[in-house]
Scaffold this active site. Structure first.
Site, PDB file in Angstrom:
ATOM      1  CD  GLU A  86      -3.916   3.851   7.313  1.00 34.11           C
ATOM      2  OE1 GLU A  86      -4.135   4.068   8.362  1.00 34.11           O
ATOM      3  OE2 GLU A  86      -2.920   4.299   6.685  1.00 34.11           O
TER       4      GLU A  86
ATOM      5  CB  CYS B 257      19.014   4.836  19.228  1.00 32.66           C
ATOM      6  SG  CYS B 257      18.031   5.132  20.440  1.00 32.66           S
TER       7      CYS B 257
ATOM      8  CB  CYS C 127      17.450   6.829  15.429  1.00 30.79           C
ATOM      9  SG  CYS C 127      16.494   8.192  15.702  1.00 30.79           S
TER      10      CYS C 127
ATOM     11  CE1 TYR D  15      -3.145   7.719  12.605  1.00 31.55           C
ATOM     12  CE2 TYR D  15      -4.253   6.072  11.621  1.00 31.55           C
ATOM     13  CZ  TYR D  15      -3.079   6.630  11.659  1.00 31.55           C
ATOM     14  OH  TYR D  15      -1.866   6.078  11.580  1.00 31.55           O
TER      15      TYR D  15
ATOM     16  CD1 TRP E 127       0.475   0.426   3.392  1.00 33.37           C
ATOM     17  CD2 TRP E 127      -0.239  -1.565   3.092  1.00 33.37           C
ATOM     18  NE1 TRP E 127       0.731  -0.100   4.518  1.00 33.37           N
ATOM     19  CE2 TRP E 127       0.404  -1.520   4.372  1.00 33.37           C
ATOM     20  CE3 TRP E 127      -0.634  -3.070   2.764  1.00 33.37           C
ATOM     21  CZ2 TRP E 127       0.702  -2.452   5.166  1.00 33.37           C
ATOM     22  CZ3 TRP E 127      -0.450  -3.731   3.561  1.00 33.37           C
ATOM     23  CH2 TRP E 127       0.329  -3.830   4.796  1.00 33.37           C
ATOM     24  NE  ARG E 128       5.229   2.493   4.523  1.00 34.04           N
ATOM     25  CZ  ARG E 128       6.286   2.539   5.421  1.00 34.04           C
ATOM     26  NH1 ARG E 128       7.045   1.952   5.407  1.00 34.04           N
ATOM     27  NH2 ARG E 128       5.892   3.031   6.837  1.00 34.04           N
TER      28      ARG E 128
ATOM     29  CD  GLN F  23      -7.842  -2.064  18.753  1.00 31.55           C
ATOM     30  OE1 GLN F  23      -8.923  -2.580  18.489  1.00 31.55           O
ATOM     31  NE2 GLN F  23      -7.728  -1.284  19.761  1.00 31.55           N
TER      32      GLN F  23
ATOM     33  CG  ASP G  86       0.752   6.473  14.750  1.00 31.07           C
ATOM     34  OD1 ASP G  86       1.931   7.302  14.950  1.00 31.07           O
ATOM     35  OD2 ASP G  86       0.780   5.485  13.791  1.00 31.07           O
TER      36      ASP G  86
ATOM     37  CG  LEU H  45      -8.484  -9.063   8.675  1.00 32.98           C
ATOM     38  CD1 LEU H  45      -9.041  -8.907   7.343  1.00 32.98           C
ATOM     39  CD2 LEU H  45      -6.999  -8.519   8.847  1.00 32.98           C
ATOM     40  N   GLY H  46     -10.300  -8.795  13.250  1.00 31.27           N
ATOM     41  CA  GLY H  46     -10.977  -7.976  14.287  1.00 31.27           C
ATOM     42  C   GLY H  46     -12.256  -7.828  13.965  1.00 31.27           C
TER      43      GLY H  46
ATOM     44  CB  CYS I 131      11.408   6.019  18.452  1.00 30.93           C
ATOM     45  SG  CYS I 131      11.567   6.935  19.982  1.00 30.93           S
TER      46      CYS I 131
END
Length: 312
Positions: free
Chosen positions: A52, A209, A214, A137, A39-40, A57, A155, A97-98, A203
């Site tokens: 999305e 790090c 980072c 969101y 999806w990117r 979750q 988020d 999927l919830g 993070c």
């Protein structure tokens, strides 16, 4: 209101930070290497909306497989809208999927796009919220990633990054303000992907790090002090006596001086410093080498010995 503080006299995030350098460092880090999700690789708002909704979750590994199957079965809003709702809900259940309501809302949103919007998605965060099940969101995420027309996404990962790096208070309004201030205008797509990636791979609750390279180490308050607590990390990782703790002490000490000979610095950061001992020059030079590699400290060999200073 004095420089570097807000109206209440509290420290102001980014007061002493070169915002452009921060932005450039993050975007260059993201563009050089990031996790590849399908999806990117698209600006199709339908495909992005599905990702999305599925990601709420649900572990990202399970989402990736389910997303590919879902898009193959119903590749457009027209085909999803025409599908039997029970089939969509059944798919959701079969892939764990919830809540099934998400499947129902996604099916209804596809119908709205076809019947109310002529097959075209709204392009703004507010417009997208007219779709069933799309809140602030999700609307902002789709506007950002599909149309490069969103606000700063905030988020849990982004809150953690801002809290640690720039000491943004644990307050939703403060996070929103700070995220908006930092995001470069007109670049919501790359910026939101980048800062979410930073929270997702560098993070994290247990910070990575060095391993992740980072890009914000030189500005990060948590990296300097060794205190990696955050709103979603209620307990502080043990760092008493660790390299992280003494790295923070080195930076705090050097802030008070133009430069310091290495032995003077050693005696100031730990009581048991002994040049030839276990915690002596070799140990301190290792810490300074790490900080120099991170472009936080400069080391200079002079005739009288080695000195260290903060990098300007």
């Amino acid at each position: 209101m004095s420089e570097g503080t807000d109206a209440a006299g509290e420290p102001e995030p980014f007061a002493d930070v070169d915002r452009e350098a921060v932005r450039t460092a993050l975007i260059e880090w993201y563009e050089a290497d990031h996790r590849e999700f399908p999806w990117r690789e698209t600006d199709d708002p339908y495909a992005i909306l599905v990702s999305e909704v599925m990601s709420q979750q649900t572990q990202i590994g399970r989402v990736e497989e389910a997303w590919a199957e879902f898009i193959e079965r119903w590749p457009t809003t027209a085909e999803l809208a025409a599908a039997d709702r029970s089939a969509v809900v059944g798919f959701w259940t079969d892939h764990s999927l919830g809540y099934n309501n998400r499947a129902k809302y996604l099916h209804e949103a596809a119908r709205q796009v076809e019947e109310e919007f002529g097959g075209e998605f709204p392009r703004s965060p507010d417009g997208l919220q007219e779709l069933m099940g799309v809140g602030p969101y999700t609307g902002n995420a789709v506007a950002s990633f599909a149309f490069d027309n969103g606000d700063a996404v905030v988020d849990t990962n982004v809150k953690r990054v801002l809290y640690r790096a720039f000491s943004v208070p644990d307050d939703d309004a403060a996070f929103e303000d700070a995220a908006s201030e930092l995001m470069p205008e007109g670049e919501s797509q790359v910026w939101n992907n980048a800062i979410m990636e930073l929270g997702g791979v560098a993070c994290t609750q247990t910070p990575r790090c060095e391993e992740s390279g980072c890009p914000w180490r030189r500005w990060c308050d948590a990296y300097a002090t060794g205190d990696f607590t955050a709103p979603d990390v209620p307990t502080q990782p043990a760092f008493e006596g660790s390299r992280r703790q003494f790295r923070g002490r080195v930076l705090s000490t050097l802030r008070e001086y133009d430069d310091l000979p290495i032995d003077d610095l050693g005696h100031r950061i730990r009581i048991d410093y002994a040049p030839e001992g276990e915690y002596g020059k070799e140990w301190l030079q290792g810490i300074l080498a790490d900080l120099s590699e991170d472009e936080l400290v400069e080391i200079e060999n002079r005739e009288g010995g080695t000195v260290a200073r903060l990098r300007r």
